[in-house]
Design an enzyme around this catalytic site. Structure first.
Site, PDB file in Angstrom:
ATOM      1  N   GLY A  21       0.811  -1.215   0.000  1.00  0.00           N
ATOM      2  CA  GLY A  21       0.000   0.000   0.000  1.00  0.00           C
ATOM      3  C   GLY A  21       0.838   1.256   0.000  1.00  0.00           C
ATOM      4  O   GLY A  21       2.073   1.207  -0.070  1.00  0.00           O
ATOM      5  N   LYS A  22       0.120   2.359   0.092  1.00  0.00           N
ATOM      6  CA  LYS A  22       0.738   3.684   0.074  1.00  0.00           C
ATOM      7  C   LYS A  22       1.877   3.825   1.070  1.00  0.00           C
ATOM      8  O   LYS A  22       2.851   4.516   0.822  1.00  0.00           O
ATOM      9  CB  LYS A  22      -0.320   4.713   0.465  1.00  0.00           C
ATOM     10  CG  LYS A  22      -1.007   5.361  -0.696  1.00  0.00           C
ATOM     11  CD  LYS A  22      -1.861   6.507  -0.173  1.00  0.00           C
ATOM     12  CE  LYS A  22      -3.104   6.648  -1.019  1.00  0.00           C
ATOM     13  NZ  LYS A  22      -4.265   7.089  -0.361  1.00  0.00           N
ATOM     14  N   ARG A  23       1.714   3.154   2.231  1.00  0.00           N
ATOM     15  CA  ARG A  23       2.712   3.338   3.288  1.00  0.00           C
ATOM     16  C   ARG A  23       4.082   2.835   2.853  1.00  0.00           C
ATOM     17  O   ARG A  23       5.109   3.304   3.359  1.00  0.00           O
ATOM     18  CB  ARG A  23       2.259   2.640   4.578  1.00  0.00           C
ATOM     19  CG  ARG A  23       0.877   3.102   5.003  1.00  0.00           C
ATOM     20  CD  ARG A  23       0.477   2.546   6.325  1.00  0.00           C
ATOM     21  NE  ARG A  23       0.951   3.374   7.425  1.00  0.00           N
ATOM     22  CZ  ARG A  23       1.253   2.878   8.601  1.00  0.00           C
ATOM     23  NH1 ARG A  23       1.173   1.590   8.828  1.00  0.00           N
ATOM     24  NH2 ARG A  23       1.652   3.675   9.569  1.00  0.00           N
TER      25      ARG A  23
ATOM     26  N   LYS B 105       5.468   3.430   0.174  1.00  0.00           N
ATOM     27  CA  LYS B 105       6.157   4.561  -0.462  1.00  0.00           C
ATOM     28  C   LYS B 105       6.736   5.479   0.605  1.00  0.00           C
ATOM     29  O   LYS B 105       7.892   5.884   0.525  1.00  0.00           O
ATOM     30  CB  LYS B 105       5.171   5.372  -1.308  1.00  0.00           C
ATOM     31  CG  LYS B 105       4.796   4.735  -2.607  1.00  0.00           C
ATOM     32  CD  LYS B 105       4.095   5.791  -3.466  1.00  0.00           C
ATOM     33  CE  LYS B 105       3.371   5.135  -4.613  1.00  0.00           C
ATOM     34  NZ  LYS B 105       2.578   6.073  -5.385  1.00  0.00           N
TER      35      LYS B 105
END
Ligand code: GLU
Length: 500
Positions: free
Chosen positions: A254-256, A258
C-alpha cells in the site's frame, strides 16, 4: 437465481490514483462481463467529501483507459442508469432511507459526533473497540426530526436483524457472520448524505448489477449489504471476494510502502497503476501480471493477452489465499512483452511513457524513438531506453564524464584509449556518409589493421560520446547522435586527459 445479462460495476472512490489492487478488481469484473457479452458500469463513489482528492476521477479514468479497460456505462459515455457519480444521486438515497425509516428497519440515532467520540474513548481505555448499543426504547421519528430541526448532528442507523447473516461467496463458500459480531450501522450521515454501504447497495440494485467482484477487504461489509438488500426488497448479486495482495515479505502492499521508502532515502516502490506507467511498463504486461494475482488458468500457462484471459477466466479458479506481488516476475513479464509487441505499438507506448514521466524522450521525433527502440532490443522497461539514450539529450559540452570510465577505458595503458580517439576522429571525419553499415565497416577496419578486439575501439568511442560505458550498440549511438555532434564530442573527450 437468474439475472439475465451479466452486469458488473467498477466503483472507485476518488481518493487518489488507481491502486494496482483496484486495477485487478476492474480487470476481473471487465473480463467477466466481456466473456458473457454483458455490461461494465463505471460508478464513481464520491460521497465522502473528506477523502476526496482533486483530479483523481480524471486520473483514475485515464489509467483505466491506458490499461485498455473500457466501460459501457459511466462518466463520459452515459447510459440508462445514471447519473454515475454518487454525489449526483443524493435524492435517490434519501428516498430509500425514508423507506427503511417507515418500515422500522432504520431509526434516527441521536448521539452527536462528540458523544460517540467520548464512547469510543471509553472503549479504548478498556482496550476494546466501541460496539454500538441499540438504544432502548428506540428514538421516535418525531424525536429524530426535532433533533435535526434543532441543528443536532445525528445519523440514521440500520437495524440489524436479530440473527446470524450468511454471505454466499463464489470463492469462500458460505460465510456465516454471528449476530454478536454485527451492530446497527450508520446509513445516513449527520450531513444527510448516505454512507458508502448504503449508496453501494442502492446503486447495485438500481443499476441492475448481477455480479460484484471486489477485494476481500470488503468481506465484512457484505453482511451489512445483504441485510439491507433483504430489508429493502432488493436482489442480492453474486459475490466474489478476491484475495488480498501482499508484498513478497508478507506485508500489506500500500501507500505506506512509499512513505517508508522515502523516509529511508530509497526510491519509492510502484504501487499505483500510474507509478508503473511512469516507470515504463507496458499495460499489456501489467494486465497480464495482475490477472495472475489470485487467479490462474489451471495449467502452466502464464503469458496471455486479454483475449486469451477472457477465454480462460473462470471464477471457480479464483483462489482464496493471499496473492504475492512478485516484482521480479513483473519485470520478466515486461521484458517478454516488450520483445513481443510490434514496432508501432511499442512506439505508441513509449510516447505515452515519455509524456507521463516527463522524460527527455518526449522531445524526440518518431524516427529517433523508433531507432532507439530497435537499438534497445532486450529492454526490461522503457526506463532502460531512457537511461541508455540520456546521452542524446545533453549538450555536447555538458557531458558528465564518468571518472572511472575515463580512467579504465581512455587513460589506461598509457592513454591507449585517448590515442584511439585521434585515429577515430580522422577516420570518422572522412566517411562518405553517416550510416550504420559504413561506421561499422570503418571500426572493423581499424580493429583488423591493428589486430584489436572491437571493444578496444568501440569502448573509447562510447565513453567519448556518452561519458559512460553504457549505450545502445555503437553504430546506433553514432547514427542517432549525427556526425557533427560525434566529432565534437570526441574532441571534447580528448581534453579529459588532464585528470588522468
Ligand atoms: N468504492 C469502493 C472502493 O473503492 C468500492 C467498494 C465496492 O466494490 O463495493 O473500495
Amino acid at each position: 437465481m437468474s439475472f439475465g445479462a451479466v452486469r458488473v460495476r467498477f466503483a472507485p472512490s476518488p481518493t487518489g490514483y488507481l491502486h494496482v489492487g483496484g486495477a485487478r478488481t476492474a480487470l476481473f469484473n471487465w473480463v467477466l462481463a466481456r466473456q458473457a457479452g454483458g455490461a461494465v458500469v463505471l460508478r464513481v463513489e464520491d460521497t465522502d467529501r473528506s477523502r476526496h482528492v482533486e483530479d483523481s476521477v480524471g486520473k483514475i479514468l485515464d489509467d483505466l483507459r491506458w490499461l485498455g479497460l473500457d466501460w459501457d456505462e459511466g462518466p463520459d459515455v452515459g447510459g440508462d442508469h445514471g447519473p454515475y457519480f454518487q454525489s449526483h444521486r443524493l435524492d435517490l438515497y434519501t428516498g430509500h432511507v425514508q423507506r427503511l425509516l417507515d418500515s422500522g428497519d432504520a431509526y434516527y440515532a441521536l448521539e452527536t459526533p462528540e458523544e460517540l467520540a467520548a464512547l469510543r474513548g471509553d472503549a479504548k481505555e478498556r482496550k476494546g473497540v466501541l460496539k454500538y448499543q441499540r438504544p432502548d426504547p428506540l428514538p421516535t421519528v418525531e424525536q429524530g426530526l426535532a433533533a435535526r430541526a434543532d441543528g443536532r448532528l445525528i445519523t440514521v442507523r440500520f437495524k440489524m436483524p436479530e440473527r446470524d447473516i450468511v454471505v454466499h461467496d463464489e470463492v469462500l463458500g458460505e460465510v456465516r457472520i454471528p449476530r454478536e459480531e454485527l451492530e446497527d450501522f450508520v446509513i445516513q450521515k449527520n450531513d444527510g448524505g448516505p454512507t458508502y454501504h448504503f449508496a453501494c447497495v442502492v446503486d447495485d440494485e438500481l443499476m441492475n448489477i448481477t455480479h460484484v467482484l471486489r477485494g476481500q477487504e470488503h468481506l465484512m461489509n457484505t453482511p451489512k449489504h445483504v441485510a439491507m438488500q433483504e430489508a429493502l426488497g432488493f436482489k442480492t448479486p453474486v459475490y466474489v471476494h478476491l484475495p488480498l495482495i501482499f508484498n513478497m515479505d508478507g506485508s500489506k502492499m500500500g501507500k505506506r510502502d512509499k512513505e517508508k521508502a522515502i523516509k529511508a532515502g530509497l526510491e519509492p516502490p510502484e504501487i499505483d497503476v500510474h507509478d508503473f506507467r511512469a516507470a515504463g511498463y507496458l499495460p499489456e504486461a501489467l494486465l497480464n501480471f495482475i490477472s495472475l494475482l489470485g487467479w490462474s488458468p489451471g495449467d502452466d500457462r502464464e503469458q496471455m493477452d486479454l483475449a486469451e484471459t477472457i477465454n480462460r477466466f473462470t471464477v471457480s479458479r479464483v483462489g482464496a489465499a493471499n496473492a504475492k506481488f512478485d516484482r521480479d516476475k513483473l519485470v520478466a513479464f515486461n521484458t517478454d512483452w516488450a520483445a513481443r509487441v510490434d514496432a508501432e505499438r511499442s512506439l505508441e507506448a513509449l510516447r505515452d511513457f515519455a509524456h507521463v514521466s516527463g522524460s527527455p524522450l518526449a522531445g524526440a521525433d518518431d524516427k529517433t524513438l523508433a531507432h532507439l527502440l530497435r537499438a534497445c532490443a532486450g529492454m526490461r522497461t522503457f526506463r532502460d531506453v531512457e537511461n541508455k539514450s540520456a546521452f542524446l539529450f545533453v549538450e555536447d559540452d555538458s557531458i558528465a564524464y564518468d571518472e572511472k570510465a575515463v580512467r579504465k577505458v581512455l587513460a589506461k595503458n598509457e592513454g591507449a584509449g585517448f590515442a584511439m580517439l585521434d585515429t577515430l576522429l580522422s577516420t570518422l571525419r572522412d566517411l562518405d556518409s553517416w550510416e550504420a553499415d559504413l561506421i561499422d565497416g570503418a571500426l572493423k577496419a581499424i580493429c583488423e589493421s591493428r589486430d584489436l578486439k572491437l571493444g578496444a575501439v568501440a569502448q573509447p568511442l562510447r565513453v567519448a560520446v556518452t561519458g559512460t560505458t553504457v549505450s545502445p550498440p555503437i553504430q546506433d549511438t553514432l547514427v542517432l547522435l549525427g556526425r557533427e555532434r560525434t566529432l565534437k564530442r570526441i574532441e571534447i573527450a580528448g581534453k579529459q586527459k588532464a585528470p588522468a
